[in-house]
Design a protein around this motif. Sequence first.
Motif, PDB file in Angstrom:
ATOM      1  N   MET A   1       0.818  -1.193   0.000  1.00 49.44           N
ATOM      2  CA  MET A   1       0.000   0.000   0.000  1.00 49.44           C
ATOM      3  C   MET A   1       0.863   1.258   0.000  1.00 49.44           C
ATOM      4  O   MET A   1       0.463   2.275  -0.545  1.00 49.44           O
ATOM      5  CB  MET A   1      -0.937  -0.046   1.215  1.00 49.44           C
ATOM      6  CG  MET A   1      -1.996   0.996   1.200  1.00 49.44           C
ATOM      7  SD  MET A   1      -3.318   0.562   0.087  1.00 49.44           S
ATOM      8  CE  MET A   1      -4.615   1.563   0.684  1.00 49.44           C
ATOM      9  N   ASN A  71      -5.197   4.688   9.764  1.00 53.92           N
ATOM     10  CA  ASN A  71      -6.233   4.075   8.941  1.00 53.92           C
ATOM     11  C   ASN A  71      -5.918   4.378   7.478  1.00 53.92           C
ATOM     12  O   ASN A  71      -6.203   5.467   6.982  1.00 53.92           O
ATOM     13  CB  ASN A  71      -7.601   4.629   9.344  1.00 53.92           C
ATOM     14  CG  ASN A  71      -8.730   3.919   8.651  1.00 53.92           C
ATOM     15  OD1 ASN A  71      -8.547   3.240   7.644  1.00 53.92           O
ATOM     16  ND2 ASN A  71      -9.932   4.078   9.185  1.00 53.92           N
ATOM     17  N   GLN A  73      -7.145   3.167   4.706  1.00 52.06           N
ATOM     18  CA  GLN A  73      -8.312   3.334   3.841  1.00 52.06           C
ATOM     19  C   GLN A  73      -8.863   4.764   3.962  1.00 52.06           C
ATOM     20  O   GLN A  73      -9.185   5.391   2.964  1.00 52.06           O
ATOM     21  CB  GLN A  73      -9.398   2.321   4.184  1.00 52.06           C
ATOM     22  CG  GLN A  73     -10.592   2.413   3.273  1.00 52.06           C
ATOM     23  CD  GLN A  73     -11.623   1.334   3.553  1.00 52.06           C
ATOM     24  OE1 GLN A  73     -11.411   0.460   4.376  1.00 52.06           O
ATOM     25  NE2 GLN A  73     -12.741   1.409   2.873  1.00 52.06           N
ATOM     26  N   TRP A  74      -8.938   5.270   5.170  1.00 52.31           N
ATOM     27  CA  TRP A  74      -9.420   6.628   5.385  1.00 52.31           C
ATOM     28  C   TRP A  74      -8.498   7.641   4.708  1.00 52.31           C
ATOM     29  O   TRP A  74      -8.957   8.581   4.053  1.00 52.31           O
ATOM     30  CB  TRP A  74      -9.511   6.898   6.890  1.00 52.31           C
ATOM     31  CG  TRP A  74     -10.080   8.227   7.243  1.00 52.31           C
ATOM     32  CD1 TRP A  74     -11.403   8.572   7.291  1.00 52.31           C
ATOM     33  CD2 TRP A  74      -9.350   9.406   7.590  1.00 52.31           C
ATOM     34  NE1 TRP A  74     -11.535   9.888   7.651  1.00 52.31           N
ATOM     35  CE2 TRP A  74     -10.287  10.428   7.839  1.00 52.31           C
ATOM     36  CE3 TRP A  74      -8.008   9.697   7.719  1.00 52.31           C
ATOM     37  CZ2 TRP A  74      -9.919  11.708   8.215  1.00 52.31           C
ATOM     38  CZ3 TRP A  74      -7.634  10.981   8.078  1.00 52.31           C
ATOM     39  CH2 TRP A  74      -8.590  11.966   8.327  1.00 52.31           C
ATOM     40  N   HIS A  76      -6.519   7.047   2.149  1.00 54.72           N
ATOM     41  CA  HIS A  76      -6.643   6.882   0.703  1.00 54.72           C
ATOM     42  C   HIS A  76      -7.873   7.630   0.177  1.00 54.72           C
ATOM     43  O   HIS A  76      -7.826   8.255  -0.885  1.00 54.72           O
ATOM     44  CB  HIS A  76      -6.701   5.404   0.341  1.00 54.72           C
ATOM     45  CG  HIS A  76      -6.633   5.143  -1.128  1.00 54.72           C
ATOM     46  ND1 HIS A  76      -7.194   4.044  -1.700  1.00 54.72           N
ATOM     47  CD2 HIS A  76      -6.087   5.848  -2.145  1.00 54.72           C
ATOM     48  CE1 HIS A  76      -7.005   4.083  -3.008  1.00 54.72           C
ATOM     49  NE2 HIS A  76      -6.325   5.160  -3.298  1.00 54.72           N
ATOM     50  N   GLN A  77      -8.958   7.586   0.920  1.00 52.16           N
ATOM     51  CA  GLN A  77     -10.161   8.319   0.518  1.00 52.16           C
ATOM     52  C   GLN A  77      -9.895   9.821   0.457  1.00 52.16           C
ATOM     53  O   GLN A  77     -10.261  10.488  -0.514  1.00 52.16           O
ATOM     54  CB  GLN A  77     -11.298   8.051   1.499  1.00 52.16           C
ATOM     55  CG  GLN A  77     -11.887   6.677   1.406  1.00 52.16           C
ATOM     56  CD  GLN A  77     -12.888   6.423   2.526  1.00 52.16           C
ATOM     57  OE1 GLN A  77     -13.033   7.219   3.444  1.00 52.16           O
ATOM     58  NE2 GLN A  77     -13.565   5.285   2.452  1.00 52.16           N
ATOM     59  N   SER A  80      -7.440  10.669  -2.357  1.00 53.11           N
ATOM     60  CA  SER A  80      -8.099  10.502  -3.659  1.00 53.11           C
ATOM     61  C   SER A  80      -8.981  11.695  -3.983  1.00 53.11           C
ATOM     62  O   SER A  80      -8.995  12.187  -5.115  1.00 53.11           O
ATOM     63  CB  SER A  80      -8.949   9.226  -3.671  1.00 53.11           C
ATOM     64  OG  SER A  80      -8.154   8.084  -3.617  1.00 53.11           O
ATOM     65  N   MET A 129     -10.680   5.906  -4.359  1.00 54.51           N
ATOM     66  CA  MET A 129     -11.537   5.381  -3.313  1.00 54.51           C
ATOM     67  C   MET A 129     -12.307   6.537  -2.678  1.00 54.51           C
ATOM     68  O   MET A 129     -11.718   7.512  -2.237  1.00 54.51           O
ATOM     69  CB  MET A 129     -10.699   4.672  -2.248  1.00 54.51           C
ATOM     70  CG  MET A 129     -11.502   4.007  -1.173  1.00 54.51           C
ATOM     71  SD  MET A 129     -10.451   3.150  -0.014  1.00 54.51           S
ATOM     72  CE  MET A 129      -9.961   1.742  -0.976  1.00 54.51           C
TER      73      MET A 129
END
Length: 131
Positions: A1, A71, A73-74, A76-77, A80, A129
């Motif tokens: 990642m 986090n 994923q957070w 990446h959002q 993005s 994302m």
Amino acid sequence: MDELFSTIGLVSAIIGGFAFTFVGALLAADSKSPAFNWVFGLAMFAASSLMAAALGSVLTSLAAKQGFEINLQWMHQKISLLFLAGILTLIFSISMCGWLRSRQLGYVSLSIGFCAIMMLLWVLIPYLMFG
């Protein structure tokens, strides 16, 4: 990642540097067009968003490599959204440059910019994302 974040950071920094160069070129332009303020403001927003995405990507990549608990994923959002906002506003500000010259050129440049935005979204959406 962490490779993903490094790559997004590199691309954001390169395009953000172009956006800041575009802002500098606009500052040297002598335009009395009412569209100038919009072109300049959008270009400045694009440059700022891309630089924020670049910095966030690099710091997130470093944190992931060091094993910090974040986090991903957070992050990446958020990155993005910053990246997409920067790219879209940069294309839009460049497409509005035709309005600085004439109405006819404005319609042509805005049409081409709209096509460019559609192609960009078609290519980028699967890789970003949002939540």
